[in-house]
Motif scaffolding. Structure first.
Motif, PDB file in Angstrom:
ATOM      1  N   ARG A  51       7.942  -7.856  -5.854  1.00  0.00           N
ATOM      2  CA  ARG A  51       7.356  -6.924  -6.737  1.00  0.00           C
ATOM      3  C   ARG A  51       6.184  -5.826  -6.540  1.00  0.00           C
ATOM      4  NH1 ARG A  51       7.015 -12.196  -9.207  1.00  0.00           N
ATOM      5  NH2 ARG A  51       8.717 -12.660 -10.736  1.00  0.00           N
ATOM      6  N   GLU A  52       5.488  -6.074  -5.511  1.00  0.00           N
ATOM      7  CA  GLU A  52       4.485  -5.204  -5.022  1.00  0.00           C
ATOM      8  C   GLU A  52       5.140  -4.192  -4.503  1.00  0.00           C
ATOM      9  OE1 GLU A  52       0.876  -8.421  -3.834  1.00  0.00           O
ATOM     10  OE2 GLU A  52       2.179  -7.699  -2.313  1.00  0.00           O
ATOM     11  N   LYS A  53       6.223  -4.426  -3.602  1.00  0.00           N
ATOM     12  CA  LYS A  53       7.091  -3.239  -2.663  1.00  0.00           C
ATOM     13  C   LYS A  53       7.749  -2.468  -3.994  1.00  0.00           C
ATOM     14  CE  LYS A  53       8.338  -6.187   1.111  1.00  0.00           C
ATOM     15  NZ  LYS A  53       9.573  -6.789   1.777  1.00  0.00           N
ATOM     16  N   ASP A  54       8.035  -3.066  -4.796  1.00  0.00           N
ATOM     17  CA  ASP A  54       8.852  -2.243  -6.023  1.00  0.00           C
ATOM     18  C   ASP A  54       7.887  -1.033  -6.759  1.00  0.00           C
ATOM     19  OD1 ASP A  54      11.179  -3.435  -5.683  1.00  0.00           O
ATOM     20  OD2 ASP A  54      11.058  -4.978  -7.276  1.00  0.00           O
ATOM     21  N   LEU A  55       6.712  -1.713  -6.950  1.00  0.00           N
ATOM     22  CA  LEU A  55       5.682  -0.974  -7.712  1.00  0.00           C
ATOM     23  C   LEU A  55       5.110   0.212  -6.715  1.00  0.00           C
ATOM     24  CD1 LEU A  55       3.661  -0.419  -9.956  1.00  0.00           C
ATOM     25  CD2 LEU A  55       1.984  -1.866  -8.702  1.00  0.00           C
ATOM     26  N   ILE A  56       4.915  -0.055  -5.462  1.00  0.00           N
ATOM     27  CA  ILE A  56       4.496   1.179  -4.539  1.00  0.00           C
ATOM     28  C   ILE A  56       5.837   2.020  -4.297  1.00  0.00           C
ATOM     29  CG2 ILE A  56       3.995   1.226  -1.997  1.00  0.00           C
ATOM     30  CD1 ILE A  56       2.694  -1.600  -2.165  1.00  0.00           C
ATOM     31  N   THR A  57       6.979   1.618  -4.207  1.00  0.00           N
ATOM     32  CA  THR A  57       8.011   2.584  -4.029  1.00  0.00           C
ATOM     33  C   THR A  57       8.275   3.460  -5.214  1.00  0.00           C
ATOM     34  OG1 THR A  57       9.191   1.068  -2.667  1.00  0.00           O
ATOM     35  CG2 THR A  57      10.520   2.566  -3.595  1.00  0.00           C
ATOM     36  N   ASN A  58       7.862   3.035  -6.420  1.00  0.00           N
ATOM     37  CA  ASN A  58       8.208   3.636  -7.491  1.00  0.00           C
ATOM     38  C   ASN A  58       7.239   4.442  -8.174  1.00  0.00           C
ATOM     39  OD1 ASN A  58      11.114   2.973  -7.603  1.00  0.00           O
ATOM     40  ND2 ASN A  58      10.413   0.984  -8.384  1.00  0.00           N
ATOM     41  N   CYS A  59       5.892   4.484  -7.608  1.00  0.00           N
ATOM     42  CA  CYS A  59       4.925   5.112  -8.186  1.00  0.00           C
ATOM     43  C   CYS A  59       4.654   6.586  -7.539  1.00  0.00           C
ATOM     44  CB  CYS A  59       3.542   4.114  -8.209  1.00  0.00           C
ATOM     45  SG  CYS A  59       3.077   4.255  -6.095  1.00  0.00           S
ATOM     46  N   GLU A  60       3.632   7.334  -8.198  1.00  0.00           N
ATOM     47  CA  GLU A  60       3.404   8.712  -7.755  1.00  0.00           C
ATOM     48  C   GLU A  60       2.607   8.758  -6.658  1.00  0.00           C
ATOM     49  OE1 GLU A  60       1.983  10.976 -11.055  1.00  0.00           O
ATOM     50  OE2 GLU A  60       3.983  10.774 -12.312  1.00  0.00           O
ATOM     51  N   ASP A  61       1.678   7.769  -6.726  1.00  0.00           N
ATOM     52  CA  ASP A  61       0.808   7.701  -5.342  1.00  0.00           C
ATOM     53  C   ASP A  61       0.818   6.519  -4.642  1.00  0.00           C
ATOM     54  OD1 ASP A  61      -1.440   8.036  -3.731  1.00  0.00           O
ATOM     55  OD2 ASP A  61      -2.717   8.660  -5.058  1.00  0.00           O
ATOM     56  N   PRO A  62       1.964   6.345  -3.792  1.00  0.00           N
ATOM     57  CA  PRO A  62       2.009   5.100  -2.975  1.00  0.00           C
ATOM     58  C   PRO A  62       0.839   4.632  -2.159  1.00  0.00           C
ATOM     59  CG  PRO A  62       3.829   6.822  -2.439  1.00  0.00           C
ATOM     60  CD  PRO A  62       2.723   7.306  -3.347  1.00  0.00           C
ATOM     61  N   ALA A  63       0.166   5.264  -1.546  1.00  0.00           N
ATOM     62  CA  ALA A  63      -1.213   4.933  -0.884  1.00  0.00           C
ATOM     63  C   ALA A  63      -2.311   4.257  -1.813  1.00  0.00           C
ATOM     64  CB  ALA A  63      -1.800   6.064  -0.214  1.00  0.00           C
ATOM     65  N   GLN A  64      -2.513   4.727  -2.913  1.00  0.00           N
ATOM     66  CA  GLN A  64      -3.533   4.488  -3.779  1.00  0.00           C
ATOM     67  C   GLN A  64      -2.976   2.971  -4.542  1.00  0.00           C
ATOM     68  OE1 GLN A  64      -4.889   6.133  -7.833  1.00  0.00           O
ATOM     69  NE2 GLN A  64      -6.686   6.555  -6.326  1.00  0.00           N
ATOM     70  N   SER A  65      -1.739   3.170  -4.755  1.00  0.00           N
ATOM     71  CA  SER A  65      -1.218   1.813  -5.150  1.00  0.00           C
ATOM     72  C   SER A  65      -1.202   0.662  -4.230  1.00  0.00           C
ATOM     73  CB  SER A  65       0.232   2.099  -5.579  1.00  0.00           C
ATOM     74  OG  SER A  65       0.164   2.678  -6.649  1.00  0.00           O
TER      75      SER A  65
END
Length: 213
Positions: free
Chosen positions: A128-142
């Motif tokens: 679920r963490e991978k999914d959130l990072i992949t689909n967000c606008e700022d992967p580094a901050q997420s």
């Protein structure tokens, strides 16, 4: 529950004054810190120890603070024997952070926001963490928000590195670890520092202060 936290920026530290104060601590506290070869590592750990002592003496004087009661459990989680004070610390290139609570555990983690490829940490992330990072606008901050939540919870739970990191899902503010629920709270000091607290109870009051040496 209430949490007391203190932080100190390294660039504001008078290192001579810090070393003078740190040298007053007992040998079993100072010697492990002196073994760090990197001067910055030593400074960060010196600050953390003195922040901890300052917070407990200031807000819990009845505890009769003594470094002679400092211990580590089987998983290397530090505590003070015979005390209901719980504490956690974190530090990086810019800051040292310490938090304390009474009667219930706490954890804190702080990271400096800098370029990172989250895929390099894929083995340590929950799906679920991978999914959130992949689909967000700022992967580094997420990534750093997830990582600091996860680390703070691992500290609060006492699991530390004994736990498989990808088994902990920290993509939201509430996180389950060791079959227990933990609540996390962000601490925002600047745009490039990501920090999270974690406790097994909802934080009703955060007392935050800067201490300069």
């Amino acid at each position: 529950m209430e949490v007391w936290a203190a932080y100190s920026f390294l660039h504001q530290t008078d290192e001579q004054q810090l070393e003078k104060e740190f040298a007053l601590l007992p040998a079993h506290i100072t010697e492990p810190v002196y073994r760090y070869k990197n001067p910055a590592d030593r400074t960060r750990r010196m600050i953390s120890r003195i922040l901890l002592e300052t917070l407990i003496k200031k807000y819990f004087p009845y505890q009769g603070f003594s470094w002679n009661r400092y211990r580590k459990d089987a998983l290397a989680k530090p505590y003070f024997e015979g005390s209901d004070i719980h504490f956690s610390s974190s530090h990086h290139e810019e800051i040292s952070f310490v938090c304390i609570t009474s009667g219930s555990s706490c954890g804190i983690d702080s990271e400096l926001l800098k370029p990172v490829d989250p895929l390099l940490y894929a083995d340590f992330l929950h799906h679920r963490e991978k999914d959130l990072i992949t689909n967000c606008e700022d992967p580094a901050q997420s990534f750093y928000k997830i990582w600091t939540r996860k680390e703070a919870v691992l500290k609060a739970s006492g699991l530390g590195i004994s736990c498989e990191l990808n088994s902990i899902d920290a993509h939201t503010d509430t996180v389950i670890a060791n079959n227990s629920l933990y609540y996390t709270m962000p601490i925002t000091l600047s745009g490039n520092i990501i920090t999270h607290l974690a406790t097994p109870e909802i934080i009703t009051a955060l007392h935050l202060e800067e201490i300069i040496f």
